[in-house]
Design an enzyme around this catalytic site. Structure first.
Site, PDB file in Angstrom:
ATOM      1  N   PRO A 139      -8.814  -0.598  12.860  1.00 29.79           N
ATOM      2  CA  PRO A 139      -8.787  -0.414  14.238  1.00 29.79           C
ATOM      3  C   PRO A 139      -7.128   0.068  14.289  1.00 29.79           C
ATOM      4  O   PRO A 139      -6.648   0.971  15.129  1.00 29.79           O
ATOM      5  CB  PRO A 139      -9.302  -1.318  14.913  1.00 29.79           C
ATOM      6  CG  PRO A 139     -10.633  -1.798  14.013  1.00 29.79           C
ATOM      7  CD  PRO A 139     -10.050  -1.574  12.597  1.00 29.79           C
ATOM      8  N   CYS A 168       0.680  -1.078  -0.049  1.00 28.19           N
ATOM      9  CA  CYS A 168      -0.003   0.003  -0.091  1.00 28.19           C
ATOM     10  C   CYS A 168       0.834   1.294   0.044  1.00 28.19           C
ATOM     11  O   CYS A 168       0.328   2.276   0.011  1.00 28.19           O
ATOM     12  CB  CYS A 168      -0.836  -0.020   0.983  1.00 28.19           C
ATOM     13  SG  CYS A 168      -1.931  -1.592   1.101  1.00 28.19           S
ATOM     14  N   THR A 210       2.159  -8.178   8.565  1.00 29.47           N
ATOM     15  CA  THR A 210       1.113  -7.409   8.216  1.00 29.47           C
ATOM     16  C   THR A 210       0.450  -6.023   9.076  1.00 29.47           C
ATOM     17  O   THR A 210      -0.286  -5.109   8.857  1.00 29.47           O
ATOM     18  CB  THR A 210      -0.402  -8.150   7.876  1.00 29.47           C
ATOM     19  OG1 THR A 210      -0.517  -8.875   9.093  1.00 29.47           O
ATOM     20  CG2 THR A 210      -0.103  -9.144   6.786  1.00 29.47           C
ATOM     21  N   GLU A 269      -0.853   4.894  13.346  1.00 26.35           N
ATOM     22  CA  GLU A 269      -0.508   6.035  12.731  1.00 26.35           C
ATOM     23  C   GLU A 269      -0.677   7.276  13.461  1.00 26.35           C
ATOM     24  O   GLU A 269       0.055   8.195  13.654  1.00 26.35           O
ATOM     25  CB  GLU A 269      -1.342   6.235  11.495  1.00 26.35           C
ATOM     26  CG  GLU A 269      -0.899   7.487  10.379  1.00 26.35           C
ATOM     27  CD  GLU A 269      -1.631   7.516   9.210  1.00 26.35           C
ATOM     28  OE1 GLU A 269      -1.151   8.226   8.337  1.00 26.35           O
ATOM     29  OE2 GLU A 269      -2.872   6.757   8.982  1.00 26.35           O
ATOM     30  N   HIS A 323      -2.210   7.940   5.904  1.00 26.02           N
ATOM     31  CA  HIS A 323      -2.495   6.702   5.408  1.00 26.02           C
ATOM     32  C   HIS A 323      -4.119   6.310   5.733  1.00 26.02           C
ATOM     33  O   HIS A 323      -4.633   5.873   4.662  1.00 26.02           O
ATOM     34  CB  HIS A 323      -1.390   5.741   5.802  1.00 26.02           C
ATOM     35  CG  HIS A 323      -1.632   4.481   4.916  1.00 26.02           C
ATOM     36  ND1 HIS A 323      -1.599   4.400   3.892  1.00 26.02           N
ATOM     37  CD2 HIS A 323      -1.686   3.220   5.599  1.00 26.02           C
ATOM     38  CE1 HIS A 323      -1.731   2.961   3.316  1.00 26.02           C
ATOM     39  NE2 HIS A 323      -1.732   2.385   4.361  1.00 26.02           N
ATOM     40  N   LYS A 341      -9.057   8.375   1.910  1.00 24.72           N
ATOM     41  CA  LYS A 341      -9.811   6.807   1.641  1.00 24.72           C
ATOM     42  C   LYS A 341     -11.216   6.916   2.364  1.00 24.72           C
ATOM     43  O   LYS A 341     -11.890   6.032   2.098  1.00 24.72           O
ATOM     44  CB  LYS A 341      -8.954   5.965   2.431  1.00 24.72           C
ATOM     45  CG  LYS A 341      -7.553   5.575   1.832  1.00 24.72           C
ATOM     46  CD  LYS A 341      -6.859   4.603   2.729  1.00 24.72           C
ATOM     47  CE  LYS A 341      -5.614   4.529   2.146  1.00 24.72           C
ATOM     48  NZ  LYS A 341      -4.476   5.536   2.213  1.00 24.72           N
TER      49      LYS A 341
END
Length: 440
Positions: free
Chosen positions: A338, A192, A300, A344, A333, A365
């Site tokens: 959650p 991403c 991940t 971030e 981002h 987003k």
């Protein structure tokens, strides 16, 4: 002193529009591009919503034969690059076709499509123009279709165009061939963070003198049965909220549950400032700094304290020579997961401290979903538009701000006096990239 990099062109294809102007107006209006999936059966999936590109006419850019060879992600990439290059004033000029291209060219001419190959505008050195138009996953639908064809009819049924059609560097190659770009050209893949990494790496190439102009960005078109199943089974996807798909993507909201699959492409023309000014190009923004780091912690899950992303932002600020106090806007981002949103916020708090609560933030987003490899590029274009127009688009669906996220979330279109902005991206594998952009 480093060579200064400016943005001279932008192009986009996304769920809110097939060009920058339409996309930007819909972002400012707070419209959502999320809807129910209608392209394949969803009854056994954990999520049945996505943000898809609508009414895209590939015939404007490719002949029927070319469109068949290349995947949807390459179609979007080319369209975004064409728009960006036109705005930058790098105009395609058809050059003499090779003998083996004539049949394809004839088909393109019959369909009214642009020429297969072209050269940059007169006076530009095409050996100094490159392309990092990247994708994280490539042409997923071609891979699926050819594997199914082989399983059903045997390996001799596989298309001879399978490999060039599915390879992730296909978009960079096609754009380079179309415009005769002979500078650095390849694909970056960092999940991403792909689009943002491509922009940062392109800026680095220009700073280092490896190129004068770069077409930079990212794209994705991976909303397929198996990818939606994979993300859904990992419990990463959101569902419609109270029966409304448009309310599903809700970064920083207390009820956020996951991200929404999106598709599209964003392309920027980055250029050495004096090169741009010498040919009369008007900069849209300055690519002042960038930072790239890795969490090195989990495949991940983001670093629980946001350390890797914080380091990327700090490095971007340092490279730009900009103090944290000078930042007037952050495009995060903000996937609407959650864990991701929480990490971030911690990362940004490490950098900006208590002042973070007073810096306007809006999540693109929330309206276009997560474009994966294309996310950072389209979101960077939104930042360029904010710097150009001195307007911030809203972050929709923040009905109740998460108490752990003490942020100035932009809820409605906001006029600002904006000079410096930060764009953050993060990807599976712990890849982080941050950009500092400055008003031109």
């Amino acid at each position: 002193m480093r060579r200064r990099v400016v943005v001279t062109g932008i192009g986009a294809v996304c769920p809110l529009g097939n060009d920058v102007a339409t996309t930007w107006q819909n972002l400012l209006a707070g419209r959502s591009g999320v809807d129910y999936i209608r392209d394949f059966p969803v009854d056994r999936l954990r999520s049945d919503i996505a943000a898809s590109v609508k009414a895209f006419d590939v015939g404007r850019y490719l002949s029927p034969k070319e469109a068949e060879i290349y995947g949807r992600v390459t179609h979007f990439s080319l369209a975004a690059a064409v728009e960006a290059l036109r705005e930058a004033g790098i105009v395609p000029i058809e050059r003499a076709p090779a003998a083996d291209d004539e049949a394809v060219r004839a088909g393109a001419r019959a369909q009214g499509a642009p020429p297969l190959a072209a050269a940059p505008a007169s006076g530009l050195d095409r050996t100094r123009i490159g392309c990092l138009m990247s994708t994280g996953m490539g042409s997923v639908e071609i891979f699926e279709e050819q594997v199914a064809r082989s399983a059903a009819r045997g390996p001799r049924a596989v298309s001879p165009y399978f490999i060039p059609g599915v390879m992730p560097n296909g978009a960079a190659a096609l754009i380079s061939m179309r415009y005769g770009l002979m500078g650095p050209s390849y694909n970056l893949a960092s999940a991403c963070a792909t689009g943002t990494h491509s922009i940062a790496t392109s800026a680095l190439m220009i700073e280092a003198g490896e190129a004068d102009v770069m077409v930079a960005g990212g794209a994705e078109a991976a909303t397929r049965l198996n990818t939606v199943a994979g993300f859904g089974n990992a419990k990463a996807l959101a569902k419609a909220v109270d029966g409304d798909p448009a309310r599903a993507s809700r970064p920083f909201d207390r009820r956020r549950q996951g991200f929404v699959m999106g598709e599209g492409a964003g392309a920027l023309v980055l250029e050495e400032e004096q090169h741009a000014l010498a040919r009369g190009a008007k900069p849209l923004a300055i690519m002042a700094g960038f930072g790239m780091t890795t969490d090195a912690e989990h495949l991940t899950r983001p670093h629980s304290g946001g350390l890797g992303l914080a380091l990327a932002v700090e490095r971007a600020l340092a490279r730009a020579g900009t103090a944290p106090e000078a930042i007037g806007y952050i495009n995060p981002h903000a996937t609407s997961t959650p864990q991701g949103d929480a990490a971030e916020v911690l990362a940004l708090r490490r950098v900006f401290g208590e002042r973070l609560a007073r810096i306007p933030i809006s999540a693109t987003k929330s309206m276009i979903g997560h474009l994966l490899g294309g996310a950072g590029a389209v979101e960077t274009i939104a930042v360029v538009c904010s710097l150009r127009d001195q307007l911030l688009h809203p972050s929709i669906n923040v009905d109740e701000l998460d108490p752990e996220c003490s942020l100035d979330v932009v809820r409605e279109r906001r006029a600002v006096d904006l000079r410096h902005a930060v764009k953050c991206s993060a990807g599976f594998g712990g890849h982080n990239c941050a950009l500092v952009l400055e008003r031109a």
